[in-house]
Design a protein around this motif. Structure first.
Motif, PDB file in Angstrom:
ATOM      1  N   ASP A 440      65.331  -4.656  23.113  1.00  0.00           N
ATOM      2  CA  ASP A 440      64.388  -5.731  22.792  1.00  0.00           C
ATOM      3  C   ASP A 440      64.943  -6.533  21.625  1.00  0.00           C
ATOM      4  O   ASP A 440      64.985  -6.054  20.494  1.00  0.00           O
ATOM      5  CB  ASP A 440      63.024  -5.139  22.427  1.00  0.00           C
ATOM      6  CG  ASP A 440      61.998  -6.212  22.074  1.00  0.00           C
ATOM      7  OD1 ASP A 440      62.256  -7.392  22.388  1.00  0.00           O
ATOM      8  OD2 ASP A 440      60.956  -5.870  21.496  1.00  0.00           O
ATOM      9  N   ASP A 441      65.364  -7.774  21.906  1.00  0.00           N
ATOM     10  CA  ASP A 441      65.889  -8.614  20.832  1.00  0.00           C
ATOM     11  C   ASP A 441      64.815  -9.490  20.207  1.00  0.00           C
ATOM     12  O   ASP A 441      65.120 -10.352  19.378  1.00  0.00           O
ATOM     13  CB  ASP A 441      67.035  -9.492  21.347  1.00  0.00           C
ATOM     14  CG  ASP A 441      66.631 -10.318  22.558  1.00  0.00           C
ATOM     15  OD1 ASP A 441      65.422 -10.354  22.866  1.00  0.00           O
ATOM     16  OD2 ASP A 441      67.515 -10.931  23.197  1.00  0.00           O
ATOM     17  N   ALA A 445      59.702 -10.565  25.296  1.00  0.00           N
ATOM     18  CA  ALA A 445      58.382 -10.114  25.759  1.00  0.00           C
ATOM     19  C   ALA A 445      57.265 -10.615  24.851  1.00  0.00           C
ATOM     20  O   ALA A 445      57.440 -10.770  23.639  1.00  0.00           O
ATOM     21  CB  ALA A 445      58.351  -8.588  25.824  1.00  0.00           C
ATOM     22  N   VAL A 446      56.108 -10.830  25.471  1.00  0.00           N
ATOM     23  CA  VAL A 446      54.880 -11.148  24.732  1.00  0.00           C
ATOM     24  C   VAL A 446      54.276  -9.821  24.268  1.00  0.00           C
ATOM     25  O   VAL A 446      53.957  -8.960  25.083  1.00  0.00           O
ATOM     26  CB  VAL A 446      53.878 -11.907  25.619  1.00  0.00           C
ATOM     27  CG1 VAL A 446      52.576 -12.143  24.868  1.00  0.00           C
ATOM     28  CG2 VAL A 446      54.476 -13.231  26.082  1.00  0.00           C
ATOM     29  N   ILE A 447      54.130  -9.667  22.956  1.00  0.00           N
ATOM     30  CA  ILE A 447      53.633  -8.416  22.380  1.00  0.00           C
ATOM     31  C   ILE A 447      52.129  -8.539  22.122  1.00  0.00           C
ATOM     32  O   ILE A 447      51.663  -9.537  21.575  1.00  0.00           O
ATOM     33  CB  ILE A 447      54.356  -8.095  21.056  1.00  0.00           C
ATOM     34  CG1 ILE A 447      55.884  -8.153  21.256  1.00  0.00           C
ATOM     35  CG2 ILE A 447      53.926  -6.736  20.532  1.00  0.00           C
ATOM     36  CD1 ILE A 447      56.428  -7.129  22.201  1.00  0.00           C
ATOM     37  N   VAL A 459      53.334  -7.515  27.634  1.00  0.00           N
ATOM     38  CA  VAL A 459      53.211  -8.077  28.972  1.00  0.00           C
ATOM     39  C   VAL A 459      54.573  -7.894  29.658  1.00  0.00           C
ATOM     40  O   VAL A 459      55.609  -8.228  29.086  1.00  0.00           O
ATOM     41  CB  VAL A 459      52.840  -9.564  28.918  1.00  0.00           C
ATOM     42  CG1 VAL A 459      52.563 -10.105  30.323  1.00  0.00           C
ATOM     43  CG2 VAL A 459      51.610  -9.788  28.038  1.00  0.00           C
ATOM     44  N   ARG A 460      54.554  -7.342  30.847  1.00  0.00           N
ATOM     45  CA  ARG A 460      55.801  -6.945  31.507  1.00  0.00           C
ATOM     46  C   ARG A 460      56.735  -8.137  31.714  1.00  0.00           C
ATOM     47  O   ARG A 460      56.288  -9.238  32.014  1.00  0.00           O
ATOM     48  CB  ARG A 460      55.507  -6.281  32.849  1.00  0.00           C
ATOM     49  CG  ARG A 460      54.851  -7.198  33.869  1.00  0.00           C
ATOM     50  CD  ARG A 460      54.445  -6.447  35.125  1.00  0.00           C
ATOM     51  NE  ARG A 460      53.825  -7.335  36.101  1.00  0.00           N
ATOM     52  CZ  ARG A 460      53.289  -6.916  37.238  1.00  0.00           C
ATOM     53  NH1 ARG A 460      53.274  -5.628  37.539  1.00  0.00           N
ATOM     54  NH2 ARG A 460      52.750  -7.793  38.084  1.00  0.00           N
ATOM     55  N   VAL A 490      55.680 -12.255  32.607  1.00  0.00           N
ATOM     56  CA  VAL A 490      55.543 -13.295  31.589  1.00  0.00           C
ATOM     57  C   VAL A 490      56.766 -13.261  30.691  1.00  0.00           C
ATOM     58  O   VAL A 490      57.139 -12.199  30.179  1.00  0.00           O
ATOM     59  CB  VAL A 490      54.260 -13.106  30.756  1.00  0.00           C
ATOM     60  CG1 VAL A 490      54.184 -14.147  29.644  1.00  0.00           C
ATOM     61  CG2 VAL A 490      53.027 -13.197  31.645  1.00  0.00           C
ATOM     62  N   VAL A 491      57.398 -14.412  30.531  1.00  0.00           N
ATOM     63  CA  VAL A 491      58.597 -14.501  29.703  1.00  0.00           C
ATOM     64  C   VAL A 491      58.387 -15.541  28.613  1.00  0.00           C
ATOM     65  O   VAL A 491      57.719 -16.554  28.830  1.00  0.00           O
ATOM     66  CB  VAL A 491      59.842 -14.864  30.547  1.00  0.00           C
ATOM     67  CG1 VAL A 491      60.193 -13.731  31.473  1.00  0.00           C
ATOM     68  CG2 VAL A 491      59.600 -16.139  31.356  1.00  0.00           C
ATOM     69  N   LEU A 492      58.929 -15.265  27.450  1.00  0.00           N
ATOM     70  CA  LEU A 492      58.855 -16.224  26.349  1.00  0.00           C
ATOM     71  C   LEU A 492      59.772 -17.400  26.641  1.00  0.00           C
ATOM     72  O   LEU A 492      60.872 -17.223  27.174  1.00  0.00           O
ATOM     73  CB  LEU A 492      59.259 -15.570  25.033  1.00  0.00           C
ATOM     74  CG  LEU A 492      58.314 -14.491  24.486  1.00  0.00           C
ATOM     75  CD1 LEU A 492      58.905 -13.870  23.238  1.00  0.00           C
ATOM     76  CD2 LEU A 492      56.952 -15.077  24.174  1.00  0.00           C
TER      77      LEU A 492
END
Length: 597
Positions: A440-441, A445-447, A459-460, A490-492
């Motif tokens: 995880d950089d 991911a949405v935390i 969120v996966r 869901v991607v940032l």
């Protein structure tokens, strides 16, 4: 929608009338708010502590104060406290006229000043201030004052990222004040509810274990300078947006309150300040009067705040009644607007229509357009009183193309012998990253800020962990096990105003005594063949070797479409299978089907 908890008896006392629960629910409905729940203070505490109803039960519970939880519109910041709700309802039932909010007349020599240093532009460039003189607190008023700040912080202030409110006992500090931004090593003070002095950087480290304040630390902790407000004696008033100083803390005996709002958004800061002073100036010696403060910037510009002026809006009568679908004369519209805290008058137009001249008070920051005025008239008139009518134009609803395409993909995979599953969109951080051998950089991911469970932390960003978990819980089924899912991840991404976007994916998992790589490869080839349009020529070499950590080395490929990687497939790495408790080899594929649409 925000929910405001108010004591029933205190609310009825403020309204000057007692209602049954049914009567009050009807009044709320007419005004456009909703009585969401009826509880008691001890029941709320038990719920927050996750206690059973039987625990802490007392014989005198029937004498507890009843709490009404009232749901209000998200943009009605004036209804986030008992004072605002009671005042609005009194005006609505015509027990009280609209108050006139005024700024006291203070000479330029006597007015308190806030000097803003240029370094604040690096972190929180704006500040607005005001003073409530001669205010009288009791315990209920004081609690409401604090709760309103919390509600505003959660709502328009966006968890203090846009605006942070500080309130201080003016009699313990001395103006003029200065708003500065300094390195944390140079800021020392005793914070609220503490007895020893902290350096600013040490204080942030200390608050990392504080359940309430730790969620605000990220706003400034990585900045080279921290915002800080000093009085004339270099006493720290606050370290916004984290904590106020203990020296200027307000209490029940406080008579003069100094309010400062630091912000990255000046418009929202003014709305927040106006809300604070208009709601609680009714407890001042001079009712609804607020003392101004002059804010002076380093470039010589200055402003007097708060701005409690009334803005005016002219709306043709036809633009109000026609969209609602009712027939009202101009005097009726004026009466309805007055019930909604909007002072109104009318004037004639050459066309024969009337203009409604609306005076918008500083409490109604939600009134921005003629449609907002129309909505208030509809609320005051009563939605149930509006006659039903057929729409003048007919439209035909339809499904989104992506959803139609997703169903066609589902049918095709099902025909290949795979069973569809439906899994949670949320998963644990470990499942999304380390269990898949991914790192995880911080920008993937949405935390979830305050997860209730360790199983729902992020969120996966992939469907892989969800299908592996499903396989783990169904590991006793006869082989081969063939499952698939079509769902969103869901991607940032910076291209969206919310900072993230949904992405529709297809994933399939094959489990047997052998890896079944050829099975997954066949499914990929089938999908790529059936989804493309006949006139689109997709080359046969659309899969290329890849090096993803979740797959076995040299047994994986990327899927390329139009020069872009849209997915991957391969044999799942043994370490991943071991972490999920799966004893048999598996092959997996995942495709971004939005790219194929």
């Amino acid at each position: 929608m925000p929910t405001v908890s108010v004591g029933r008896d205190r609310l009825f006392a403020a309204l000057g009338e007692t209602y049954t629960q049914e009567e009050f629910e009807e009044l709320c409905f007419k005004f456009g708010i909703e009585l969401d729940d009826v509880t008691t203070e001890k029941a709320i505490i038990r719920k927050e502590k996750h206690l059973e109803e039987e625990e802490e039960a007392e014989a005198g519970d029937e004498d507890e104060e009843v709490i009404y939880k009232i749901e209000v519109a998200a943009n009605r910041y004036d209804l986030l406290c008992l004072e605002g709700i009671a005042r609005a309802l009194r005006i609505f039932i015509e027990k009280e006229a609209n108050p006139l909010y005024t700024v006291s007349d203070v000479s330029s020599k006597s007015i308190l000043k806030m000097h803003v240093k240029p370094e604040t532009s690096l972190i929180r460039p704006f500040v607005v201030c005001a003073i409530l003189r001669g205010i009288t607190f009791d315990e209920a008023r004081y609690n409401s004052f604090i709760e309103l700040q919390d509600k505003l912080h959660q709502n328009i202030c966006r968890r203090r990222t846009l605006v942070a409110i500080g309130t201080h006992d003016l009699d313990t500090i001395q103006g003029p004040f200065s708003y500065e931004a300094l390195p944390p090593q140079e800021i020392n003070f005793v914070p609220l509810k503490q007895v020893k002095s902290f350096r600013a950087d040490d204080l942030l480290e200390y608050y990392k274990s504080d359940m309430k304040l730790k969620k605000f630390l990220h706003i400034i902790e990585n900045s080279p300078v921290y915002p800080v407000i000093y009085d004339n004696n270099r006493t720290v008033l606050s370290l916004p947006p984290i904590i106020n100083g203990a020296h200027s803390a307000i209490n029940l005996k406080t008579r003069n309150v100094f309010i400062e709002c630091t912000a990255t958004d000046l418009t929202k800061a003014k709305i927040v300040l106006n809300t604070m002073v208009t709601m609680f100036s009714e407890y001042c010696e001079k009712k609804f009067e607020v003392e101004p403060v002059e804010v002076i910037y380093s470039d010589g510009k200055s402003m007097i705040c708060p701005d409690l002026s009334v803005s005016r809006m002219e709306v043709p009568l036809s633009e109000i009644i026609d969209p609602i679908g009712i027939s009202l004369d101009v005097s009726e519209v004026v009466t309805l607007l007055n019930k909604m805290q909007l002072e109104a008058a009318h004037s004639s137009l050459a066309t024969g229509d009337f203009n409604i001249v609306v005076s918008v008070p500083p409490t109604r920051s939600d009134i921005l357009h003629a449609r907002d005025v129309m909505e208030d008239v509809a609320i005051a008139y009563g939605y149930n009183n509006i006659p039903k009518s057929k729409p003048k134009c007919m439209t035909t609803g339809g499904r989104q193309p992506l959803n139609r395409f997703s169903d066609k993909v589902r049918a095709e995979v099902a025909r290949a012998g795979y069973m569809e599953v439906l899994t949670w969109v949320l998963c644990s951080h470990e499942e999304n990253f380390s269990m898949l051998r991914r790192k995880d950089d911080g920008d993937k991911a949405v935390i979830i800020a305050n997860p209730r469970s360790a199983d729902f932390e992020v969120v996966r960003t992939s469907l892989m962990s969800c299908l592996l978990k499903t396989l783990k819980h169904n590991i006793d089924h006869p082989r081969p096990i063939k499952i698939f899912e079509v769902g969103d991840v869901v991607v940032l991404g910076g291209d969206r105003d919310v900072g993230a976007s949904n992405n529709r994916r297809l994933a399939a998992l094959y489990c047997n005594v052998s890896s079944g790589f050829e099975e997954i490869l066949g499914l990929v080839e089938r999908i790529m063949k059936v989804v493309r349009a006949p006139h689109i020529n997709v080359p046969d070499n659309y899969h290329k070797p890849s090096d993803e950590p979740e797959y076995f080395p040299n047994r994986q490929c990327s899927i390329i479409f139009n020069g872009k990687q849209i997915g991957n497939f391969g044999i799942v790495h043994p370490e991943v299978l071991k972490k999920f408790g799966i004893p048999d080899p598996c092959s997996f594929m995942e495709i971004d089907i939005q790219s194929l649409l």
